[in-house]
Design a protein around this motif. Structure first.
Motif, PDB file in Angstrom:
ATOM      1  N   LYS A 205     -32.903 -22.806   6.221  1.00  0.00           N
ATOM      2  CA  LYS A 205     -31.772 -22.660   7.151  1.00  0.00           C
ATOM      3  C   LYS A 205     -30.417 -22.743   6.449  1.00  0.00           C
ATOM      4  CE  LYS A 205     -31.695 -27.543   8.559  1.00  0.00           C
ATOM      5  NZ  LYS A 205     -31.800 -28.454   9.728  1.00  0.00           N
ATOM      6  N   TYR A 206     -30.438 -23.072   5.148  1.00  0.00           N
ATOM      7  CA  TYR A 206     -29.184 -23.170   4.399  1.00  0.00           C
ATOM      8  C   TYR A 206     -28.952 -21.974   3.476  1.00  0.00           C
ATOM      9  CZ  TYR A 206     -29.556 -28.043   5.840  1.00  0.00           C
ATOM     10  OH  TYR A 206     -29.674 -29.195   6.581  1.00  0.00           O
ATOM     11  N   VAL A 207     -29.863 -21.046   3.467  1.00  0.00           N
ATOM     12  CA  VAL A 207     -29.753 -19.910   2.552  1.00  0.00           C
ATOM     13  C   VAL A 207     -28.511 -19.076   2.875  1.00  0.00           C
ATOM     14  CG1 VAL A 207     -30.825 -17.755   1.796  1.00  0.00           C
ATOM     15  CG2 VAL A 207     -32.225 -19.816   2.116  1.00  0.00           C
ATOM     16  N   THR A 208     -27.721 -18.800   1.866  1.00  0.00           N
ATOM     17  CA  THR A 208     -26.516 -17.982   2.020  1.00  0.00           C
ATOM     18  C   THR A 208     -26.201 -17.357   0.666  1.00  0.00           C
ATOM     19  OG1 THR A 208     -24.196 -17.988   2.761  1.00  0.00           O
ATOM     20  CG2 THR A 208     -24.960 -19.929   1.561  1.00  0.00           C
ATOM     21  N   THR A 209     -25.020 -16.777   0.512  1.00  0.00           N
ATOM     22  CA  THR A 209     -24.616 -16.197  -0.768  1.00  0.00           C
ATOM     23  C   THR A 209     -23.533 -17.063  -1.404  1.00  0.00           C
ATOM     24  OG1 THR A 209     -22.748 -14.856   0.026  1.00  0.00           O
ATOM     25  CG2 THR A 209     -24.970 -13.941   0.297  1.00  0.00           C
ATOM     26  N   LYS A 210     -23.113 -16.687  -2.606  1.00  0.00           N
ATOM     27  CA  LYS A 210     -22.062 -17.441  -3.291  1.00  0.00           C
ATOM     28  C   LYS A 210     -20.671 -17.095  -2.767  1.00  0.00           C
ATOM     29  CE  LYS A 210     -21.734 -14.118  -7.124  1.00  0.00           C
ATOM     30  NZ  LYS A 210     -21.874 -13.936  -8.593  1.00  0.00           N
ATOM     31  N   TYR A 211     -20.565 -16.085  -1.926  1.00  0.00           N
ATOM     32  CA  TYR A 211     -19.269 -15.647  -1.406  1.00  0.00           C
ATOM     33  C   TYR A 211     -18.968 -16.343  -0.080  1.00  0.00           C
ATOM     34  CZ  TYR A 211     -19.933 -12.038  -4.908  1.00  0.00           C
ATOM     35  OH  TYR A 211     -20.153 -11.377  -6.105  1.00  0.00           O
ATOM     36  N   PRO A 212     -17.821 -17.022   0.057  1.00  0.00           N
ATOM     37  CA  PRO A 212     -17.509 -17.744   1.291  1.00  0.00           C
ATOM     38  C   PRO A 212     -17.220 -16.796   2.452  1.00  0.00           C
ATOM     39  CG  PRO A 212     -15.630 -17.787  -0.201  1.00  0.00           C
ATOM     40  CD  PRO A 212     -16.758 -17.165  -0.965  1.00  0.00           C
ATOM     41  N   ASP A 213     -17.927 -16.982   3.559  1.00  0.00           N
ATOM     42  CA  ASP A 213     -17.775 -16.094   4.706  1.00  0.00           C
ATOM     43  C   ASP A 213     -16.361 -16.119   5.275  1.00  0.00           C
ATOM     44  OD1 ASP A 213     -20.431 -15.374   4.508  1.00  0.00           O
ATOM     45  OD2 ASP A 213     -21.112 -16.945   5.877  1.00  0.00           O
ATOM     46  N   LYS A 214     -15.707 -17.274   5.243  1.00  0.00           N
ATOM     47  CA  LYS A 214     -14.368 -17.401   5.830  1.00  0.00           C
ATOM     48  C   LYS A 214     -13.250 -17.159   4.816  1.00  0.00           C
ATOM     49  CE  LYS A 214     -15.804 -20.570   9.503  1.00  0.00           C
ATOM     50  NZ  LYS A 214     -15.653 -19.579  10.576  1.00  0.00           N
ATOM     51  N   LYS A 215     -13.590 -16.844   3.575  1.00  0.00           N
ATOM     52  CA  LYS A 215     -12.599 -16.531   2.536  1.00  0.00           C
ATOM     53  C   LYS A 215     -11.609 -17.680   2.316  1.00  0.00           C
ATOM     54  CE  LYS A 215     -14.383 -12.382   2.757  1.00  0.00           C
ATOM     55  NZ  LYS A 215     -15.465 -12.014   1.818  1.00  0.00           N
TER      56      LYS A 215
END
Length: 261
Positions: free
Chosen positions: A101-111
């Motif tokens: 449930k924590y999987v994401t990318t290295k790029y911040p979604d909210k910038k």
């Protein structure tokens, strides 16, 4: 007594720096002689192809190497109950696939990148108070949530977040009751000596041009420290002019955020 800036670097893949400091640990030249530390650094440098490190490793006899392994085995056994609990939890976390449930990318979604304090009260409070989930922002923590040197690791992390990871806004978030406020460098040095740091090592730092009184000193007023950090980041020579930088103070109990500049 002599030293170079490389003595205080995080070595990374710099084989020459690791070789230099490893040799000094081996010889006790300006540093406390430590075979274990020397062996560790020289082994890393040798693995990166440094020929001098390979030759020095060959000069360490079998009995000395056994001493190193004994030292490492002892270190492996010196694990506190709290750390062991963490390690046990980690194994269970992976085994049950709780990470999914924590999987994401290295790029911040909210910038957004946040510079804030390492205070334990903020570990869960800050993300919860701001409604953040894993992957939303970059969070850079240090003692006090401030930047006092335009070329320190926090500023470097911010520039990486902006140029490499797409950050568009920077939030500098201090908090009430910060432990760095009023921190006394002389008291810190006294505590170091009580823990076994001798005057020779302290003198070595000063000999290398490091002003320990300034480096270890806290700030007198949190609001002022946050505003000074905002000004430093906003006017940094490598900071793009389109980046938005603002300062805030968070209530360490309620999580309430107050805009400061």
């Amino acid at each position: 007594m002599s030293c170079t800036q490389e003595d205080f670097n995080t070595y990374g893949d710099d084989a020459e720096a690791m070789f230099s400091v490893g040799r000094r640990f081996l010889q006790g030249n300006g540093l406390e002689k430590s075979l274990a530390k020397a062996y560790d650094l020289l082994s890393k440098a040798a693995a990166l192809g440094h020929q001098g490190a390979k030759r020095l490793l060959e000069s360490i006899d079998i009995e000395s190497m056994a001493e190193v392994h004994t030292h490492q085995e002892k270190a492996d056994h010196d694990i506190s109950p709290d750390l062991q609990e963490i390690l046990n939890h980690n194994k269970q976390f992976v085994a049950t696939k709780a990470y999914e449930k924590y999987v994401t990318t290295k790029y911040p979604d909210k910038k957004i990148a946040i510079v804030t304090c390492m205070d334990t009260r903020l570990v869960k409070l800050l993300p919860a108070a701001l409604g953040l989930k894993n992957g939303d922002v970059k969070i850079i923590r240090n003692a006090g949530g401030t930047i006092t040197n335009p070329f320190d690791s926090t500023m470097r992390s911010l520039l990486i977040a902006i140029y490499e990871l797409g950050v568009k806004e920077v939030m500098i978030i201090g908090h009430t009751g910060c432990g760095v406020q009023g921190m006394d460098s002389k008291e810190m040095l006294h505590l170091m000596k009580e823990r076994g740091i001798d005057d020779e090592h302290i003198s070595l730092m000063k000999h290398c041009g490091i002003d320990l009184d300034t480096w270890l000193h806290g700030f007198d007023d949190t609001d002022t420290a946050i505003l000074e950090t905002v000004d430093l980041v906003r006017n940094h020579p490598l900071m793009p002019k389109d980046i938005i930088v603002r300062g805030y103070i968070m209530d360490s109990t309620t999580g309430e955020l107050t805009i400061k500049g």
